[in-house]
Design an enzyme around this catalytic site. Structure first.
Site, mmCIF file in Angstrom:
data_model
loop_
_atom_site.group_PDB
_atom_site.id
_atom_site.type_symbol
_atom_site.label_atom_id
_atom_site.label_comp_id
_atom_site.label_asym_id
_atom_site.label_seq_id
_atom_site.Cartn_x
_atom_site.Cartn_y
_atom_site.Cartn_z
ATOM 1 N N TYR A 183 69.453 32.395 53.308
ATOM 2 C CA TYR A 183 69.676 33.327 52.203
ATOM 3 C C TYR A 183 68.559 33.207 51.174
ATOM 4 C CZ TYR A 183 72.677 36.094 49.081
ATOM 5 O OH TYR A 183 73.214 37.078 48.283
ATOM 6 N N SER A 184 67.910 34.323 50.881
ATOM 7 C CA SER A 184 66.849 34.347 49.871
ATOM 8 C C SER A 184 66.970 35.627 49.067
ATOM 9 C CB SER A 184 65.467 34.279 50.524
ATOM 10 O OG SER A 184 64.447 34.495 49.561
ATOM 11 N N ASN A 185 67.173 35.486 47.770
ATOM 12 C CA ASN A 185 67.302 36.651 46.904
ATOM 13 C C ASN A 185 66.031 37.485 46.857
ATOM 14 O OD1 ASN A 185 70.063 36.442 45.464
ATOM 15 N ND2 ASN A 185 69.262 34.369 45.359
ATOM 16 N N GLY A 194 79.513 37.699 45.278
ATOM 17 C CA GLY A 194 78.507 37.842 44.249
ATOM 18 C C GLY A 194 78.726 36.858 43.122
ATOM 19 N N SER A 238 85.353 29.569 32.968
ATOM 20 C CA SER A 238 85.510 28.787 31.748
ATOM 21 C C SER A 238 84.324 27.837 31.657
ATOM 22 C CB SER A 238 86.819 27.999 31.784
ATOM 23 O OG SER A 238 86.770 27.019 32.808
ATOM 24 N N SER A 296 75.647 39.427 43.761
ATOM 25 C CA SER A 296 75.004 39.783 45.029
ATOM 26 C C SER A 296 75.703 40.874 45.821
ATOM 27 C CB SER A 296 74.847 38.537 45.908
ATOM 28 O OG SER A 296 73.836 37.703 45.383
#
Length: 359
Positions: free
Chosen positions: A178-180, A314, A340, A83
């Site tokens: 928050y919205s992509n 991000g 991992s 992000s």
């Protein structure tokens, strides 16, 4: 991708503890290295860091680039920055606003008729106050589910349609969530106004002027070219290398591939006023009562020690990143981890690093 690592890193960034106000001095590199080692011991495979503190600049690392090898994380390896892509896209939109080609408080419908609710403005996209449902919540981002769409090509309009098929989460401008999807729409806005693909616009306006030669916005290339670490997650109890996937699923919300050096250069230029005109520079970090910690594509926070920092984090499968700078650019840190197959809490190590650099 908002993962468990997201929460721990953000918490560390905001809850850095210190006994008193920030004072001038050099960074204790031994303390920074201790923090990096703690991040790896907490369950991350590897971590790389670039620090600027006044005239002091250095890189550091801990852990491995791949499972079942002794190869260390490359000090300037490429990684998926997630992000942090949003800060690049917001910068371009603000540049267009400075050229009177876009208006922040105009409805998106003026530029992209019929795509989203007519009440949503350009500013609300960039500040996550639009109310658009996050299309990522409709996609299978659990490890087993993501394997089914890992190499699928996505058109931006497909991603937006996943969002607009649902009602708004709230009335536009009434709160921040928050919205992509906001940044997929912002990417389409850039393309409509400029008549060029988003990746070419970012390249022309940001990457080439700043000589960010190791940064790109890939569309369908599932590889990370050049030196890089690998990220993993667990499927049916087995570690699966998730480094390669089609990045079109993240597009303007998070498909950036970069390095700590390039991201440091970008945030120094952005904070230093080299990319935006003064009016748009003020808009970049202007927060509101509805959005107290987020400007237009950047987070803005005051740490408990009194230091103001802004930047972005991000997260995509396999990688987590954080880029922070003080407004005067004198203190900066860019950190990336490769995951991992296990889960851990790296917040103590990240807190130690950020406390030493910024406090």
């Amino acid at each position: 991708m908002r993962t468990r690592f997201t929460a721990t890193v953000i918490a560390a960034a905001l809850l850095v503890a210190t006994a008193g106000p920030a004072v001038a001095g050099t960074v204790d590199r031994a303390v920074v290295q201790q923090g990096l080692d703690e991040v790896v011991r907490a369950g991350l495979l590897g971590v790389q860091l670039r620090v600027t503190h006044d005239r002091e600049h250095f890189t550091a690392r801990s852990g491995k680039a791949e499972l079942n090898t002794a190869r260390p994380v490359p000090l300037n390896g490429r990684f998926r920055a997630g992000s942090i892509t949003k800060t690049f896209v917001a910068t371009v939109v603000l540049q267009l606003a400075g050229e009177s080609r876009a208006e922040l408080d105009a409805p998106v419908d003026r530029y992209l008729p019929g795509l989203v609710d007519q009440r949503i403005t350009v500013r609300q996209l960039l500040q996550h106050t639009s109310g658009l449902y996050d299309h990522n919540d409709a996609l299978p981002f659990d490890p087993a589910g993501f394997e089914q769409i890992r190499y699928k090509h996505w058109e931006p309009e497909e991603l937006v349609a996943l969002s607009t098929s649902r009602p708004l989460e709230f009335e536009p401008g009434t709160r921040r969530e928050y919205s992509n999807t906001n940044y997929v729409v912002a990417g389409l806005l850039v393309e409509k106004i400029t008549g060029r693909p988003l990746e070419r616009v970012v390249e022309h306006r940001i990457l080439k002027p700043l000589h960010l030669n190791d940064t790109l916005l890939p569309i369908d290339d599932d590889r990370i070219h050049g030196p890089h670490a690998h990220g993993y997650w667990a499927i049916d109890g087995k570690a699966v290398d998730i480094t390669r996937f089609n990045p079109s699923v993240f597009w303007a919300e998070g498909n950036l591939v970069s390095t700590t050096k390039d991201l440091d250069t970008f945030f120094a230029a952005l904070a230093g006023g080299r990319l935006l005109k003064p009016a748009q520079q003020r808009e970049l970090t202007r927060t509101t009562a509805i959005s107290p910690g987020y400007g237009l594509g950047v987070t803005v926070q005051v740490l408990p020690c009194g230091t103001t920092v802004w930047g972005h984090d991000g997260f995509v499968p396999g990688f987590g990143s954080l880029a922070l700078t003080t407004p005067d650019t004198r203190k900066r840190a860019v950190l990336n981890v490769n995951t991992s197959a296990g889960e851990g809490d790296p917040s103590a190590g990240v807190e130690k690093i950020l406390g030493e650099v910024f406090c």
